[in-house]
Design a protein around this motif. Structure first.
Motif, mmCIF file in Angstrom:
data_model
loop_
_atom_site.group_PDB
_atom_site.id
_atom_site.type_symbol
_atom_site.label_atom_id
_atom_site.label_comp_id
_atom_site.label_asym_id
_atom_site.label_seq_id
_atom_site.Cartn_x
_atom_site.Cartn_y
_atom_site.Cartn_z
ATOM 1 N N ASP A 71 0.834 -1.196 0.000
ATOM 2 C CA ASP A 71 0.000 0.000 0.000
ATOM 3 C C ASP A 71 0.866 1.242 0.000
ATOM 4 O OD1 ASP A 71 1.005 0.123 2.537
ATOM 5 O OD2 ASP A 71 -0.915 -0.259 3.554
ATOM 6 N N THR A 72 0.213 2.395 0.061
ATOM 7 C CA THR A 72 0.939 3.660 -0.006
ATOM 8 C C THR A 72 1.734 3.943 1.257
ATOM 9 O OG1 THR A 72 -1.041 4.803 0.790
ATOM 10 C CG2 THR A 72 -0.703 4.675 -1.597
ATOM 11 N N SER A 73 1.515 3.148 2.330
ATOM 12 C CA SER A 73 2.314 3.277 3.548
ATOM 13 C C SER A 73 3.514 2.361 3.530
ATOM 14 C CB SER A 73 1.439 2.984 4.778
ATOM 15 O OG SER A 73 0.337 3.856 4.837
ATOM 16 N N ASN A 74 3.730 1.683 2.369
ATOM 17 C CA ASN A 74 4.853 0.771 2.197
ATOM 18 C C ASN A 74 4.746 -0.461 3.079
ATOM 19 O OD1 ASN A 74 7.151 0.045 0.820
ATOM 20 N ND2 ASN A 74 8.542 0.919 2.360
ATOM 21 N N ILE A 75 3.487 -0.886 3.313
ATOM 22 C CA ILE A 75 3.251 -2.132 4.041
ATOM 23 C C ILE A 75 3.025 -3.235 3.015
ATOM 24 C CG2 ILE A 75 1.730 -3.357 5.629
ATOM 25 C CD1 ILE A 75 1.158 -0.687 6.968
ATOM 26 N N HIS A 76 3.849 -4.262 3.025
ATOM 27 C CA HIS A 76 3.795 -5.355 2.054
ATOM 28 C C HIS A 76 3.075 -6.551 2.675
ATOM 29 C CE1 HIS A 76 6.782 -3.530 -0.739
ATOM 30 N NE2 HIS A 76 7.159 -2.918 0.384
ATOM 31 N N THR A 77 2.209 -7.166 1.872
ATOM 32 C CA THR A 77 1.478 -8.354 2.326
ATOM 33 C C THR A 77 1.558 -9.432 1.245
ATOM 34 O OG1 THR A 77 -0.612 -7.544 1.414
ATOM 35 C CG2 THR A 77 -0.135 -6.999 3.722
ATOM 36 N N LEU A 78 1.517 -10.656 1.684
ATOM 37 C CA LEU A 78 1.526 -11.822 0.797
ATOM 38 C C LEU A 78 0.598 -12.871 1.386
ATOM 39 C CD1 LEU A 78 2.784 -13.356 -1.653
ATOM 40 C CD2 LEU A 78 4.517 -14.220 -0.052
ATOM 41 N N GLY A 79 -0.373 -13.342 0.564
ATOM 42 C CA GLY A 79 -1.313 -14.315 1.098
ATOM 43 C C GLY A 79 -2.115 -15.009 0.011
ATOM 44 N N PRO A 80 -2.727 -16.136 0.376
ATOM 45 C CA PRO A 80 -3.538 -16.876 -0.606
ATOM 46 C C PRO A 80 -4.911 -16.241 -0.780
ATOM 47 C CG PRO A 80 -3.562 -18.012 1.487
ATOM 48 C CD PRO A 80 -2.656 -16.825 1.675
ATOM 49 N N SER A 81 -5.575 -16.654 -1.902
ATOM 50 C CA SER A 81 -6.937 -16.197 -2.166
ATOM 51 C C SER A 81 -7.748 -17.353 -2.722
ATOM 52 C CB SER A 81 -6.947 -15.019 -3.150
ATOM 53 O OG SER A 81 -6.457 -15.432 -4.411
ATOM 54 N N VAL A 82 -9.028 -17.340 -2.404
ATOM 55 C CA VAL A 82 -9.947 -18.369 -2.889
ATOM 56 C C VAL A 82 -11.232 -17.681 -3.326
ATOM 57 C CG1 VAL A 82 -11.289 -20.423 -2.324
ATOM 58 C CG2 VAL A 82 -8.995 -20.146 -1.373
ATOM 59 N N SER A 83 -11.704 -18.023 -4.551
ATOM 60 C CA SER A 83 -13.001 -17.521 -5.011
ATOM 61 C C SER A 83 -13.918 -18.718 -5.226
ATOM 62 C CB SER A 83 -12.854 -16.718 -6.306
ATOM 63 O OG SER A 83 -12.330 -17.528 -7.341
ATOM 64 N N LEU A 84 -15.164 -18.583 -4.826
ATOM 65 C CA LEU A 84 -16.085 -19.716 -4.810
ATOM 66 C C LEU A 84 -17.459 -19.234 -5.259
ATOM 67 C CD1 LEU A 84 -16.402 -22.733 -3.913
ATOM 68 C CD2 LEU A 84 -17.172 -21.857 -1.703
ATOM 69 N N ASP A 85 -18.078 -20.023 -6.189
ATOM 70 C CA ASP A 85 -19.459 -19.748 -6.586
ATOM 71 C C ASP A 85 -20.405 -20.291 -5.520
ATOM 72 O OD1 ASP A 85 -18.531 -18.646 -8.922
ATOM 73 O OD2 ASP A 85 -18.846 -20.461 -10.112
ATOM 74 N N LEU A 86 -21.446 -19.550 -5.247
ATOM 75 C CA LEU A 86 -22.450 -19.981 -4.278
ATOM 76 C C LEU A 86 -23.657 -20.542 -5.027
ATOM 77 C CD1 LEU A 86 -22.317 -17.034 -1.711
ATOM 78 C CD2 LEU A 86 -21.164 -19.254 -1.618
ATOM 79 N N PRO A 87 -23.879 -21.865 -4.982
ATOM 80 C CA PRO A 87 -25.003 -22.482 -5.723
ATOM 81 C C PRO A 87 -26.323 -22.306 -4.984
ATOM 82 C CG PRO A 87 -23.770 -24.176 -4.574
ATOM 83 C CD PRO A 87 -23.045 -22.879 -4.301
ATOM 84 N N LEU A 88 -26.872 -21.100 -5.050
ATOM 85 C CA LEU A 88 -28.103 -20.821 -4.326
ATOM 86 C C LEU A 88 -29.343 -21.033 -5.189
ATOM 87 C CD1 LEU A 88 -27.013 -17.610 -2.353
ATOM 88 C CD2 LEU A 88 -27.057 -19.998 -1.572
ATOM 89 N N TRP A 89 -29.340 -20.527 -6.432
ATOM 90 C CA TRP A 89 -30.548 -20.574 -7.258
ATOM 91 C C TRP A 89 -30.348 -21.380 -8.547
ATOM 92 C CZ3 TRP A 89 -28.817 -15.742 -5.302
ATOM 93 C CH2 TRP A 89 -29.543 -15.300 -4.171
ATOM 94 N N ASN A 90 -29.258 -21.155 -9.232
ATOM 95 C CA ASN A 90 -29.086 -21.783 -10.549
ATOM 96 C C ASN A 90 -28.704 -23.255 -10.425
ATOM 97 O OD1 ASN A 90 -28.107 -22.584 -13.125
ATOM 98 N ND2 ASN A 90 -27.788 -20.440 -13.651
ATOM 99 N N ARG A 91 -27.547 -23.508 -9.843
ATOM 100 C CA ARG A 91 -27.010 -24.861 -9.639
ATOM 101 C C ARG A 91 -27.018 -25.689 -10.934
ATOM 102 N NH1 ARG A 91 -30.333 -27.115 -4.664
ATOM 103 N NH2 ARG A 91 -31.979 -25.974 -5.775
#
Length: 459
Positions: A324-344
């Protein structure tokens, strides 16, 4: 402060050499564009023998299956069927579908590429102690890993279906050529018989005219001779028209000029099984259209499984590095998931299952049609054989009797009316025999087409 700003720009900066290396790696696997221009003119048929020889050489036929084709000699229906399969522009266009199917199998086996996203946040007032911020994320979709086996099953089954469909169309064209050659062969024999009859009746008509002028014949006899001659002419001309139409249809399938005349070898009329149930079982094993339908049904089964897999959440994993602009560095995983609520994926599942039911019904209908066709053809062949047998015995005797009476009539030992009666009956029975033999040969070719059986080297 100036030293801190120089240190802040370093983490989010790639050197020119690194960027060049990344671009080189990305471009190294790219396919270059090559144009494929269309042919703007229809190829001429001035060198047909050379085209046939080139097509046979390109086919890479085994020695026991290869055919030595010489258009100057009588050709069998099998040889002409092979020529049609190799040279037909329509079949050449259909064979291009196999390349598309193979490309689909290749595409189904490819893994998805990872996605790299880069973004930067550049503050406008760097003198106030802010740093250049950046975000770098590398993500990869795992959903394709779970559906890849089903996608490959779909593509492979579809490729088999396309191959069988193309082979069935080749088989149909080759057998249609075989049927037309049999039809043309017997029509030419019938025309030759009527031409000879026309010559005979014309000679008798001229003799009756001379006798009428000499007072040795009546007007009734001369008129009967004239009618017989005109009937023979009409019959010969009608057969000539059929021959012209059949020859044009044959040349069209062969890709030859319409006025090409091919000398035909006599067809081989072999014995076939008279058990329709056994022939139906044989057709179920070897008919290419049935194999194509089964492969298409397997592909649809795989689509149903693929659609069911689509009801589960699709997700991606990734790794994100940010500053970020404060020069704080981060490293981490990410996960994206579909939510099967209506379509499925319920709509996709319903469509896949409905299509599978449709293909199931189409396959059952094709089996029923095949069975009915085979039973009808076997019954027709048995009926034709029963009609041909007595004529094949009696017609040669009639023809010999007609020849003897012709000589007797020329010596005036029998009346022309008696000779004409025998001659007309002999001609009628001879044409009837040839027509029945033509029908039998055509029905036998149609039965071979319905069964899907190989020719086994028979013309």
């Amino acid at each position: 402060m100036a030293g801190r700003r120089r240190h802040a720009r370093a983490p989010g900066t790639l050197g020119h050499g690194g960027l060049a290396l990344i671009l080189l790696l990305l471009l190294s696997g790219c396919v270059s564009y090559r144009p494929l221009p269309l042919h703007t003119s229809v190829p001429t048929a001035t060198d047909i023998d050379a085209q046939i020889a080139a097509a046979l050489k390109q086919a890479h036929l085994p020695p026991q299956q290869g055919l030595s084709i010489d258009s100057s000699r009588p050709l069998s229906g099998e040889a002409l069927g092979l020529i049609a399969v190799l040279l037909s522009p329509n079949l050449q266009a259909m064979r291009a579908q196999e390349g598309v199917a193979r490309a689909q199998v290749f595409a189904a086996g490819l893994l998805p590429d990872p996605q790299l996203s880069l973004s930067a946040d550049l503050p406008s007032n760097v003198a106030a102690g802010y740093y250049n911020a950046y975000n770098m994320a590398l993500t990869w979709s795992l959903a394709a890993l779970f559906t890849r086996p089903a996608d490959l099953d779909i593509a492979r089954a579809q490729a088999r279906s396309v191959q069988y469909q193309v082979a069935w169309q080749e088989w149909m064209v080759a057998n249609q050529v075989r049927l037309l050659t049999r039809q043309l062969y017997y029509l030419e024999r019938q025309e030759a018989l009527t031409r000879r009859a026309a010559v005979t009746t014309h000679r008798l008509y001229q003799a009756s005219q001379e006798n009428l002028r000499a007072g040795d014949a009546t007007i009734t006899t001369a008129t009967l001779r004239q009618i017989a001659w005109l009937d023979s002419q009409d019959r010969a001309l009608a057969l000539a028209r059929q021959i012209t139409k059949t020859r044009q249809d044959l040349n069209n399938l062969l890709g030859l000029p319409p006025d090409t005349k091919i000398t035909l070898a006599p067809p081989h009329i072999g014995a076939m099984s008279k058990d329709p149930a056994a022939l139906v079982a044989m057709a179920d094993r070897q008919r290419l259209d049935l194999l194509a339908l089964r492969a298409g049904y397997q592909a649809q089964e795989a689509r149903v499984r693929r659609s069911i897999l689509g009801q589960y959440p699709a997700f991606s994993i990734g790794l994100t590095k940010t500053a970020d602009t404060s020069n704080i560095h981060t490293l981490g995983p990410s996960v994206s998931l579909d939510l099967p609520l209506w379509n499925r994926n319920r709509g996709g599942i319903a469509m896949a299952q409905a299509t599978r039911a449709q293909l199931h019904a189409e396959y059952s209908a094709r089996l029923f049609q095949t069975r009915a066709e085979i039973y009808a053809l076997v019954a027709d062949l048995q009926r034709l054989a029963a009609e041909i047998a007595p004529l094949a015995r009696e017609v040669p005797q009639l023809q010999r009797a007609e020849e003897r009476l012709r000589r007797a009539a020329s010596e005036r030992n029998v009346t022309l009316i008696d000779y004409e009666s025998v001659r007309s009956q002999s001609l009628a029975k001879g044409l009837q025999l040839l027509a029945l033999q033509q029908a039998y040969a055509e029905q036998q070719a149609a039965l071979a087409m319905a069964i899907g059986s190989a020719w086994k080297g028979q013309p």
